[in-house]
Scaffold this motif. Structure first.
Motif, PDB file in Angstrom:
ATOM      1  N   GLY A 167     -35.139  24.770  23.550  1.00  0.00           N
ATOM      2  CA  GLY A 167     -34.597  25.590  24.662  1.00  0.00           C
ATOM      3  C   GLY A 167     -35.286  26.120  25.585  1.00  0.00           C
ATOM      4  O   GLY A 167     -35.183  26.116  26.762  1.00  0.00           O
ATOM      5  N   VAL A 290     -31.865  31.550  25.281  1.00  0.00           N
ATOM      6  CA  VAL A 290     -31.585  30.426  24.352  1.00  0.00           C
ATOM      7  C   VAL A 290     -31.122  31.293  23.137  1.00  0.00           C
ATOM      8  O   VAL A 290     -31.992  31.904  22.408  1.00  0.00           O
ATOM      9  CB  VAL A 290     -32.869  29.561  24.249  1.00  0.00           C
ATOM     10  CG1 VAL A 290     -32.727  28.634  23.171  1.00  0.00           C
ATOM     11  CG2 VAL A 290     -33.137  29.039  25.402  1.00  0.00           C
ATOM     12  N   PHE A 310     -27.173  27.547  22.543  1.00  0.00           N
ATOM     13  CA  PHE A 310     -28.022  26.656  22.831  1.00  0.00           C
ATOM     14  C   PHE A 310     -27.974  25.284  21.669  1.00  0.00           C
ATOM     15  O   PHE A 310     -27.849  24.200  21.724  1.00  0.00           O
ATOM     16  CB  PHE A 310     -29.411  27.073  22.827  1.00  0.00           C
ATOM     17  CG  PHE A 310     -30.177  25.700  23.343  1.00  0.00           C
ATOM     18  CD1 PHE A 310     -30.211  25.118  24.560  1.00  0.00           C
ATOM     19  CD2 PHE A 310     -31.259  25.177  22.340  1.00  0.00           C
ATOM     20  CE1 PHE A 310     -30.904  24.075  24.625  1.00  0.00           C
ATOM     21  CE2 PHE A 310     -31.873  24.190  22.674  1.00  0.00           C
ATOM     22  CZ  PHE A 310     -31.915  23.304  23.906  1.00  0.00           C
ATOM     23  N   TYR A 363     -27.439  20.025  19.440  1.00  0.00           N
ATOM     24  CA  TYR A 363     -27.391  20.408  20.892  1.00  0.00           C
ATOM     25  C   TYR A 363     -26.244  20.005  21.557  1.00  0.00           C
ATOM     26  O   TYR A 363     -25.760  19.095  21.206  1.00  0.00           O
ATOM     27  CB  TYR A 363     -28.828  19.628  21.539  1.00  0.00           C
ATOM     28  CG  TYR A 363     -29.938  20.057  21.062  1.00  0.00           C
ATOM     29  CD1 TYR A 363     -30.741  21.458  21.138  1.00  0.00           C
ATOM     30  CD2 TYR A 363     -30.942  19.063  20.165  1.00  0.00           C
ATOM     31  CE1 TYR A 363     -31.781  21.521  20.441  1.00  0.00           C
ATOM     32  CE2 TYR A 363     -32.005  19.329  19.622  1.00  0.00           C
ATOM     33  CZ  TYR A 363     -32.769  20.647  19.572  1.00  0.00           C
ATOM     34  OH  TYR A 363     -33.632  20.884  19.241  1.00  0.00           O
TER      35      TYR A 363
END
Ligand code: BGC
Length: 388
Positions: A167, A290, A310, A363
């Motif tokens: 991230g 993040v 994130f 993700y």
């Protein structure tokens, strides 16, 4: 400790996983009251005997999914099931297990609230010849734990830290070095100290972050780097929020930017996000750092799809439930379940033979591949942020 990869083979029957709706808890909502509850036994005639399944809480949706999946799998295999949730209360869990033994359970599958608090129940089980399978969380300080089914918990921590580095741009998603060199300010959080897993997650994460802390790519402005300083009792969302608020007040009130937050669990991540939003993060001049997580809870998967959180770690509870069923069936057929790790999980008295499964980093761009295509959630559930 090294990270190991296990070729985890999903053995056994296919389970009908019914993911119970969890009320669509969003980033801003608190943890529900969890009073514990008896979901009852199947009531159906079964030839296989009674198996007690003890789960810690219903406040986190993973444990509801785990309980339902284990129950469904055992019933499909012909057993009667006594499934109990303990409301994150240690005496309640002890009593529920005592009652399972009294009712004549022939095996116990237990996800402990406090891994050290069940010694007397386990002694009673051993005295009655009842095999005990520790489910996801290691039961500590007892000889009377026969088997352990879980994930590679150290590697879960490695994956959490890896996703934080991805991230920040320090690493690429394929693990290669990224172009970003920082310096970045991060803060770390950990799970409940009485849960053995919390120590494995944190150790895996910190081992992964340490080289970047040493080289100056990462800095932890609060100075809180020890697990005791950053633990979240019972993994509670409110505790995570409070811990984050304290850190923001202590180390960021002067405008120091915060770039990343290691969070051990999605519920905690939602508490952390609330603290950050209350402090003005998530705007153009103060972007959301993040933030990691764990469990791929539906509300957090939506936050990932929306770009607020994130990453998370997907641990397929269907596969874990499969393994618990396979292990219980082995014992009740007079056999030993097959372990794929006989070294890692020393519970203070003995090394408990274990079956470890692998986990995946989620993700925004692989939600569909990991969670939808596998049937864990539907695309509609991801869009809505709640199970139907
Ligand atoms: C589990 C995690 C979970 C945490 C909080 C841990 O023991 O391994 O998956 O996030 O408990 O429920």
């Amino acid at each position: 400790m090294s990270t190991r990869k296990f070729a985890a083979v999903a053995v056994g029957m296919t389970l009908a996983l019914s993911l119970a709706a969890c009320g669509g808890e969003g980033a801003g909502s608190g943890t529900d009251t969890d009073t514990g509850g008896d979901t009852g036994s199947s009531g159906e005639e079964s030839e296989g005997g009674l198996i007690g399944v003890s789960m810690p809480t219903q406040t986190s949706e993973r444990w509801i999914a785990d309980g339902d999946a284990v129950k469904a799998g055992l019933e499909e295999a012909g057993y009667e099931v006594d499934l109990q949730f303990a409301g994150d209360d240690i005496p309640t869990q002890s009593q529920q297990i005592d009652q399972m033994i009294t009712k004549g359970a022939e095996a116990l599958i237990i996800a402990a609230i406090d891994g050290t608090a069940l010694a007397s129940q386990l002694q009673a089980a051993a005295d009655a010849g009842i095999p005990v399978i520790a489910y996801d969380r290691l039961i500590r300080d007892s000889e009377n734990v026969n088997f352990y089914v879980t994930f590679d918990n150290f590697n879960v921590g490695v994956q959490q830290a890896t996703s934080l580095l991805v991230g920040l741009g320090v690493l690429n998603a394929d693990g290669s070095e990224g172009t970003a060199t920082g310096p970045f300010n991060i803060e770390v959080h950990a799970g409940s100290l009485d849960d053995n897993n919390a120590h494995f997650f944190f150790a895996g994460a910190m081992e992964t972050l340490q080289p970047y802390i040493d080289s100056g790519v990462l800095t932890i402005p609060s100075g809180k780097t020890e697990i005791e300083q950053v633990a979240i009792l019972r993994w509670q969302q409110e505790v995570a929020q409070k811990n984050m608020e304290d850190v923001l007040t202590a180390a960021y009130n002067d405008g120091t930017p915060l770039h990343g937050v290691l969070s051990p669990f999605d519920g905690a991540s939602r508490g952390i996000i609330t603290a950050l939003q209350n402090a003005g993060y998530g705007s153009a001049d103060k972007p959301m750092p993040v933030i990691t997580g764990q469990d791929a809870e539906i509300a957090s998967v939506k936050l990932i799809a929306d770009g607020v959180q994130f990453s998370t770690i997907f641990k397929d509870t269907r596969k874990l439930a499969d393994q618990a069923v396979v292990a219980a069936e082995a014992y009740l057929s007079g056999e030993e379940p097959e372990a794929n790790d006989t070294e890692t999980y020393d519970n203070g008295v003995k090394v408990v033979p274990s079956y470890l499964l692998e986990s995946d980093i989620v993700y925004a761009d692989n939600i569909e591949a990991l969670l939808v295509d596998s049937g864990y959630y539907t695309a509609e559930e991801v869009a809505a942020g709640q199970t139907s």
